[in-house]
Design a protein around this motif. Structure first.
Motif, mmCIF file in Angstrom:
data_model
loop_
_atom_site.group_PDB
_atom_site.id
_atom_site.type_symbol
_atom_site.label_atom_id
_atom_site.label_comp_id
_atom_site.label_asym_id
_atom_site.label_seq_id
_atom_site.Cartn_x
_atom_site.Cartn_y
_atom_site.Cartn_z
ATOM 1 N N ASP A 32 -9.222 -1.928 -1.261
ATOM 2 C CA ASP A 32 -9.216 -2.557 0.059
ATOM 3 C C ASP A 32 -7.802 -3.018 0.408
ATOM 4 O OD1 ASP A 32 -11.931 -2.195 0.484
ATOM 5 O OD2 ASP A 32 -12.496 -4.198 -0.178
ATOM 6 N N ASP A 33 -7.058 -3.473 -0.610
ATOM 7 C CA ASP A 33 -5.723 -4.024 -0.376
ATOM 8 C C ASP A 33 -4.687 -2.967 0.006
ATOM 9 O OD1 ASP A 33 -6.659 -6.562 -0.915
ATOM 10 O OD2 ASP A 33 -6.145 -6.456 -3.046
ATOM 11 N N ASN A 34 -4.772 -1.770 -0.594
ATOM 12 C CA ASN A 34 -3.737 -0.766 -0.295
ATOM 13 C C ASN A 34 -4.233 0.330 0.656
ATOM 14 O OD1 ASN A 34 -5.224 1.096 -1.814
ATOM 15 N ND2 ASN A 34 -3.717 1.293 -3.437
ATOM 16 N N PHE A 35 -5.459 0.209 1.160
ATOM 17 C CA PHE A 35 -6.062 1.248 1.990
ATOM 18 C C PHE A 35 -5.195 1.588 3.206
ATOM 19 C CE2 PHE A 35 -8.977 3.432 4.765
ATOM 20 C CZ PHE A 35 -9.794 4.124 3.897
ATOM 21 N N GLU A 36 -4.766 0.565 3.909
ATOM 22 C CA GLU A 36 -3.964 0.810 5.118
ATOM 23 C C GLU A 36 -2.675 1.548 4.775
ATOM 24 O OE1 GLU A 36 -1.898 -1.485 8.880
ATOM 25 O OE2 GLU A 36 -3.091 -2.662 7.480
ATOM 26 N N GLN A 37 -1.981 1.087 3.751
ATOM 27 C CA GLN A 37 -0.703 1.685 3.366
ATOM 28 C C GLN A 37 -0.882 3.118 2.850
ATOM 29 O OE1 GLN A 37 2.187 0.052 4.048
ATOM 30 N NE2 GLN A 37 3.108 2.019 3.578
ATOM 31 N N GLU A 38 -1.831 3.311 1.918
ATOM 32 C CA GLU A 38 -1.998 4.609 1.258
ATOM 33 C C GLU A 38 -2.712 5.647 2.129
ATOM 34 O OE1 GLU A 38 -0.631 5.654 -1.336
ATOM 35 O OE2 GLU A 38 -0.077 3.894 -2.495
ATOM 36 N N VAL A 39 -3.644 5.201 2.951
ATOM 37 C CA VAL A 39 -4.467 6.146 3.712
ATOM 38 C C VAL A 39 -4.075 6.192 5.186
ATOM 39 C CG1 VAL A 39 -6.828 6.779 4.370
ATOM 40 C CG2 VAL A 39 -6.389 5.792 2.114
ATOM 41 N N LEU A 40 -4.162 5.057 5.857
ATOM 42 C CA LEU A 40 -3.968 5.046 7.308
ATOM 43 C C LEU A 40 -2.531 5.331 7.708
ATOM 44 C CD1 LEU A 40 -6.275 2.025 8.229
ATOM 45 C CD2 LEU A 40 -6.855 4.452 8.048
ATOM 46 N N LYS A 41 -1.567 4.918 6.887
ATOM 47 C CA LYS A 41 -0.158 5.137 7.227
ATOM 48 C C LYS A 41 0.447 6.340 6.516
ATOM 49 C CE LYS A 41 0.824 0.389 8.514
ATOM 50 N NZ LYS A 41 1.495 -0.867 8.177
ATOM 51 N N SER A 42 -0.384 7.125 5.851
ATOM 52 C CA SER A 42 0.113 8.287 5.113
ATOM 53 C C SER A 42 0.635 9.361 6.066
ATOM 54 C CB SER A 42 -1.013 8.876 4.253
ATOM 55 O OG SER A 42 -0.584 10.087 3.665
ATOM 56 N N ASN A 43 1.746 9.989 5.675
ATOM 57 C CA ASN A 43 2.282 11.112 6.453
ATOM 58 C C ASN A 43 1.488 12.386 6.204
ATOM 59 O OD1 ASN A 43 4.328 9.470 7.379
ATOM 60 N ND2 ASN A 43 5.660 9.964 5.666
ATOM 61 N N LEU A 44 0.795 12.422 5.064
ATOM 62 C CA LEU A 44 -0.002 13.594 4.689
ATOM 63 C C LEU A 44 -1.465 13.345 5.016
ATOM 64 C CD1 LEU A 44 1.401 14.179 1.081
ATOM 65 C CD2 LEU A 44 1.964 15.494 3.109
ATOM 66 N N PRO A 45 -2.260 14.411 5.186
ATOM 67 C CA PRO A 45 -3.714 14.213 5.238
ATOM 68 C C PRO A 45 -4.166 13.576 3.924
ATOM 69 C CG PRO A 45 -3.142 16.466 5.876
ATOM 70 C CD PRO A 45 -1.893 15.818 5.333
#
Length: 109
Positions: A8-21
């Motif tokens: 939950d803590d890194n979801f935004e950084q790792e998933v939503l802000k990812s440059n890759l799919p």
């Protein structure tokens, strides 16, 4: 390359802000079908290294993300592109079925 651990803590950084799919495997330790699909998820992480980010999210420890994306049964694979869910796969499905969903996203990258 191994799948990354998504919380939950890194979801935004790792998933939503990812440059890759991003392919996110929502799973739990006690889930039998999750164990069946785990080797496929690991293979995809290795095969698509640099083109696709692959992560695993333990729903028992990260319920906020599971609830936010309406994950009711596991395994659920959500595919994100540009911060949005573009596809959903529910259940332990064969690898070609997952590949067929992610390949088109990589061509537009």
């Amino acid at each position: 390359m191994k799948p990354i651990t998504i919380t939950d803590d890194n979801f935004e950084q790792e998933v939503l802000k990812s440059n890759l799919p991003v392919l996110v495997d929502f799973w739990a330790v006690w889930c039998g079908p999750c164990k069946m699909i785990a080797p496929i998820v690991e293979q995809l992480a290795a095969e698509y290294d640099g083109k696709l980010k692959v992560g695993k999210l333990d729903v028992d420890n990260n319920q906020q993300s599971a609830i936010k994306y309406g994950v009711r049964s596991i395994p659920t694979l959500l595919i994100f592109k540009d911060g949005k869910v573009v596809d959903t796969i529910i259940g332990a499905v064969p690898k070609p079925m997952i590949v067929n969903k992610i390949e088109p996203l990589l061509k537009t990258a």
